[in-house]
Every structure is written in C-alpha cells, then in structure tokens.
Design a protein around this motif. Structure first.
Motif, short mmCIF file in Angstrom:
data_model
loop_
_atom_site.label_atom_id
_atom_site.label_comp_id
_atom_site.label_asym_id
_atom_site.label_seq_id
_atom_site.Cartn_x
_atom_site.Cartn_y
_atom_site.Cartn_z
N UNK A 1 95.99 35.54 18.80
CA UNK A 1 96.79 35.30 17.59
C UNK A 1 97.39 36.57 16.99
N UNK A 2 96.88 37.74 17.39
CA UNK A 2 97.28 39.05 16.89
C UNK A 2 96.70 39.32 15.51
N UNK A 3 96.83 38.36 14.58
CA UNK A 3 96.29 38.53 13.24
C UNK A 3 94.78 38.40 13.21
N UNK A 4 94.17 37.93 14.30
CA UNK A 4 92.71 37.81 14.38
C UNK A 4 92.29 38.06 15.83
N UNK A 5 90.99 37.99 16.08
CA UNK A 5 90.47 38.31 17.41
C UNK A 5 90.94 37.30 18.45
N UNK A 6 91.01 37.73 19.72
CA UNK A 6 91.35 36.80 20.80
C UNK A 6 90.37 35.64 20.87
N UNK A 7 90.87 34.48 21.30
CA UNK A 7 90.07 33.26 21.38
C UNK A 7 89.96 32.87 22.85
N UNK A 8 88.73 32.91 23.39
CA UNK A 8 88.53 32.49 24.77
C UNK A 8 88.56 30.97 24.85
N UNK A 9 89.13 30.46 25.96
CA UNK A 9 89.35 29.01 26.10
C UNK A 9 90.04 28.49 24.84
N UNK A 10 91.14 29.14 24.50
CA UNK A 10 91.83 28.83 23.25
C UNK A 10 92.95 27.83 23.44
N UNK A 11 93.49 27.39 22.31
CA UNK A 11 94.57 26.42 22.34
C UNK A 11 95.43 26.55 21.08
N UNK A 12 96.67 26.11 21.23
CA UNK A 12 97.61 26.09 20.11
C UNK A 12 98.14 24.67 19.99
N UNK A 13 98.04 24.10 18.80
CA UNK A 13 98.61 22.78 18.54
C UNK A 13 100.01 22.97 17.98
N UNK A 14 100.98 22.25 18.57
CA UNK A 14 102.38 22.37 18.16
C UNK A 14 102.87 21.03 17.65
N UNK A 15 103.48 21.06 16.47
CA UNK A 15 104.08 19.86 15.89
C UNK A 15 105.57 20.14 15.67
N UNK A 16 106.42 19.48 16.44
CA UNK A 16 107.86 19.76 16.37
C UNK A 16 108.13 21.18 16.84
N UNK A 17 108.67 22.01 15.96
CA UNK A 17 108.92 23.41 16.29
C UNK A 17 107.95 24.35 15.59
#
Length: 261
Positions: A10-26
């Motif tokens: 995320x850059x603003x926080x520590x790396x997330x192992x087995x991470x994911x990003x939820x996207x809604x629209x744009x």
C-alpha cells in the motif's frame, strides 16, 4: 472485483502478504489480507499469483522529447559541453521525430509501471498531435537567455498552446537560462490559472561554480552568448533561489545535486 497478489504494497503502510484489493467501479474500496477481503466484499477474483501489487509509479520529472537521443551523447568534460552536444543533436530533429520520441517514452513508462508523468516539453505546439496514453502534466519548458526582453511573449505563446492539454504547468528552465522576469511571470500565471511550476536547480558543478564563484565552463559559455552575469559570484544556486523566489506548494524542484547553501 477483488485483485489478489502474493504481496500487496500500500506504500502508506507495511506490505501485506497474501494481500488483496477490492475495487468498486473506478475506486479502491478496501485493502487487506485476501481471506478478510473475500469475506467482506463480493465480485470476481483476479488472482495475480506470485506478483507484487503496488500503486502506479509517478515520474515527477522527465523530457520525453529526447527519448530518441538515448545513447547519442557520450560523457562530456563539463555541463556546458553537454549542452552544446544536445543542442547539436536537437538541430537535426523534425516535429515527427519529436512526436515519435514522446510516444516511445510513453510506451517505456507503461512497461515499467508508470501511470503519471510530469513531462517538460520545449514544443507545446505538438501536444495536440500526441496520443496521451498515460496521465500527463505537460510543462512548457521556457528559456529566454538570448532574449530576456521577450520573456512575456515567450510565456504567453506557450500558455496558449499548453491549454490544449488536460493538465499543464510552466517550467522556467533554470536560473542560468531563465531571467528573473520570466520566473516572476510564470509565478503570476500559476497563481491565476491554478497550475504547477517546475524548474531545474543545482544540477551540476558547473552551475555551482557559475553562481558561487563567478567562474567556470558554464559561466564562460553563457557569458559568450550574451547572458548578463551580474547575478554570479558569492552565492550558491540554492541560496540565490530561496532568496529571490517564494517557494510554495506549486513548485516541483528537479535535480538538487549540488545543494550546498
């Protein structure tokens, strides 16, 4: 949609192992561990596998006009010699060369994950002919070293062309090639139009010697082409710039290689 990767940064926080990003629209609606995001959000899952997912990179200073010149200019003894060499190379380029150079620069930036570029161009008249494939801020690179009496006309002509771009700003080239009048006019327009400014500062030892010592290869070269040199001697480029300019949130300062104050 949910985008999963081995590591999400995320850059603003520590790396997330087995991470994911939820996207809604744009919009990104959530970031976290994949299992947690999957429980809380619906949609298809795009699994990137053993990849690192991070925000798109921002190139805050580039000259896509000159992508085509890569490898054309070898090492020079001084910055002044390098300026002479690039001017000689530029003399043989056509508008079509510049357009192809900028497009090649966009393609390379995309390959390396760049999504936003601050590009300085000496040819704002070409912007309307360029297919912008990356979010770009076009900064008109402005030089009046040979004709400071034309500072206002040079800027106004550039602004008229830059306004064809979605995002634009002004780039008084450097304190050794742009007059105080040009800088002041750029600042005035930036406040009026609510745009950004950028400039080269403290880029080379030649520049340091010119302003601090009133000597050196850059001093001799610029004096030979008629630049007034009364502002040279006794003050470093950074000290002079901080004394004569009002630095605020609009400014992007490039290089700062020789930052002795």
């Amino acid at each position: 949609m949910i985008i999963r990767a081995r590591t999400v940064v995320p850059v603003a926080s520590d790396p997330i192992e087995n991470g994911a990003v939820a996207v809604s629209g744009t919009q990104i609606s959530a970031i976290g561990q994949f299992d947690e995001i999957r429980r809380q959000h619906g949609g298809d899952v795009l699994d990137l596998g053993e990849m690192i997912l991070l925000p798109g990179l921002i190139n805050a200073h580039c000259h896509l006009d000159y992508t085509v010149l890569r490898g054309k200019i070898g090492r020079r003894d001084s910055f002044a010699d390098w300026i002479r060499a690039i001017n000689a190379e530029k003399a043989g380029l056509t508008d079509r060369d510049y357009i192809e150079s900028i497009q090649a620069g966009f393609a390379e930036a995309r390959r390396f994950g760049t999504t936003t570029i601050a590009n300085l161009t000496a040819l704002p008249q070409l912007i309307a002919s360029i297919e912008e494939s990356i979010r770009t801020w076009w900064f008109g690179e402005l030089i009046d070293v040979r004709s400071p009496e034309r500072a206002e006309q040079i800027i106004d002509d550039a602004v008229a062309r830059l306004k064809s771009a979605s995002h634009w700003g002004l780039a008084p080239h450097a304190p050794f090639t742009a007059s105080p009048q040009l800088y002041s006019r750029c600042e005035e327009i930036a406040r009026r139009e609510n745009v950004l400014l950028t400039t080269h500062l403290a880029e080379s030892r030649d520049e340091m010697e010119m302003f601090r010592d009133g000597a050196g290869a850059a001093f001799d070269f610029l004096k030979s082409i008629g630049r007034p040199m009364e502002d040279c001697g006794g003050e470093t480029p950074v000290a002079r710039f901080l004394r004569t300019r009002a630095i605020d949130h609009r400014w992007l300062i490039a290089h700062l290689n020789e930052i002795e104050a």
